[in-house]
Design a protein around this motif. Sequence first.
Motif, PDB file in Angstrom:
ATOM      1  N   LYS A 154     -20.599  21.947  47.522  1.00  0.00           N
ATOM      2  CA  LYS A 154     -20.715  20.582  47.049  1.00  0.00           C
ATOM      3  C   LYS A 154     -19.786  20.358  45.865  1.00  0.00           C
ATOM      4  O   LYS A 154     -19.561  21.259  45.061  1.00  0.00           O
ATOM      5  CB  LYS A 154     -22.137  20.300  46.593  1.00  0.00           C
ATOM      6  CG  LYS A 154     -23.158  20.400  47.658  1.00  0.00           C
ATOM      7  CD  LYS A 154     -24.514  20.127  47.046  1.00  0.00           C
ATOM      8  CE  LYS A 154     -25.596  20.216  48.088  1.00  0.00           C
ATOM      9  NZ  LYS A 154     -26.910  20.056  47.507  1.00  0.00           N
ATOM     10  N   LYS A 155     -19.316  19.160  45.750  1.00  0.00           N
ATOM     11  CA  LYS A 155     -18.490  18.817  44.591  1.00  0.00           C
ATOM     12  C   LYS A 155     -19.277  18.967  43.306  1.00  0.00           C
ATOM     13  O   LYS A 155     -18.733  19.352  42.278  1.00  0.00           O
ATOM     14  CB  LYS A 155     -17.964  17.380  44.711  1.00  0.00           C
ATOM     15  CG  LYS A 155     -16.893  17.230  45.740  1.00  0.00           C
ATOM     16  CD  LYS A 155     -16.214  15.877  45.776  1.00  0.00           C
ATOM     17  CE  LYS A 155     -16.945  14.745  45.165  1.00  0.00           C
ATOM     18  NZ  LYS A 155     -16.302  13.447  45.328  1.00  0.00           N
ATOM     19  N   LYS A 156     -20.567  18.683  43.366  1.00  0.00           N
ATOM     20  CA  LYS A 156     -21.368  18.714  42.149  1.00  0.00           C
ATOM     21  C   LYS A 156     -21.555  20.119  41.581  1.00  0.00           C
ATOM     22  O   LYS A 156     -21.951  20.267  40.442  1.00  0.00           O
ATOM     23  CB  LYS A 156     -22.710  18.043  42.369  1.00  0.00           C
ATOM     24  CG  LYS A 156     -23.598  18.697  43.377  1.00  0.00           C
ATOM     25  CD  LYS A 156     -24.857  17.869  43.563  1.00  0.00           C
ATOM     26  CE  LYS A 156     -25.708  18.471  44.662  1.00  0.00           C
ATOM     27  NZ  LYS A 156     -26.861  17.669  44.959  1.00  0.00           N
ATOM     28  N   CYS A 157     -21.215  21.163  42.342  1.00  0.00           N
ATOM     29  CA  CYS A 157     -21.357  22.528  41.842  1.00  0.00           C
ATOM     30  C   CYS A 157     -20.452  22.777  40.636  1.00  0.00           C
ATOM     31  O   CYS A 157     -20.786  23.584  39.771  1.00  0.00           O
ATOM     32  CB  CYS A 157     -21.033  23.542  42.929  1.00  0.00           C
ATOM     33  SG  CYS A 157     -22.256  23.613  44.254  1.00  0.00           S
ATOM     34  N   ARG A 158     -19.336  22.111  40.557  1.00  0.00           N
ATOM     35  CA  ARG A 158     -18.384  22.348  39.457  1.00  0.00           C
ATOM     36  C   ARG A 158     -19.004  22.085  38.086  1.00  0.00           C
ATOM     37  O   ARG A 158     -18.643  22.708  37.127  1.00  0.00           O
ATOM     38  CB  ARG A 158     -17.146  21.486  39.645  1.00  0.00           C
ATOM     39  CG  ARG A 158     -16.343  21.902  40.831  1.00  0.00           C
ATOM     40  CD  ARG A 158     -14.974  22.375  40.407  1.00  0.00           C
ATOM     41  NE  ARG A 158     -14.255  22.844  41.560  1.00  0.00           N
ATOM     42  CZ  ARG A 158     -13.889  24.114  41.715  1.00  0.00           C
ATOM     43  NH1 ARG A 158     -14.123  24.980  40.774  1.00  0.00           N
ATOM     44  NH2 ARG A 158     -13.259  24.480  42.796  1.00  0.00           N
ATOM     45  N   GLY A 159     -19.919  21.146  37.995  1.00  0.00           N
ATOM     46  CA  GLY A 159     -20.546  20.831  36.713  1.00  0.00           C
ATOM     47  C   GLY A 159     -21.837  21.591  36.462  1.00  0.00           C
ATOM     48  O   GLY A 159     -22.469  21.405  35.436  1.00  0.00           O
TER      49      GLY A 159
END
Length: 168
Positions: A154-159
């Motif tokens: 998921k893109k949200k994993c980066r944060g």
Amino acid sequence: MMIFENPRVTGVMINYYFHCKRQLWLFANQIEMEHSSDLVLIGKILSNSFYKDKQKEIKIEDLIAIDWLNFEDGVIHEVKKSDSFEEGHIWQVKYYIFYLKKKGVMVKGKINYPKLRVVRDVELEYGDEGRINEILSDIIKIVRSEEVPKREDKKKCRGCSYFELCWT
């Protein structure tokens, strides 16, 4: 053997349930990465900078930690850095309202996004208590599982404060 035999569901766990089941499992099984997260630190700095005059972090039974409570109007406040995971934020505050209601304390909630200059009202609505009970049951199943849920691309994993643990 499970580390977390008798899970007590915290507000953070409710938020993580909506963000990532793997993050929820790791946190509940006492693998905590928040201490090393710049984003968590930024959130604390924002809370301290924007709301200096508020009583900070009211802990209740080591389960919920309300950022502050306005005693005059009976409103609990939760401060968040951004609204990118808003569904989890809303259910975290609904869980606080639900929890306090079970203790005989009637409150409403607000989520403060100081960087966005937005304040969102949160109340328990019809059907929310049933949904919270379903969420609590699901959380207990997840954290009692012998296996950590698979990571999600998921893109949200980066944060996420668990990013390095999951992806390196």
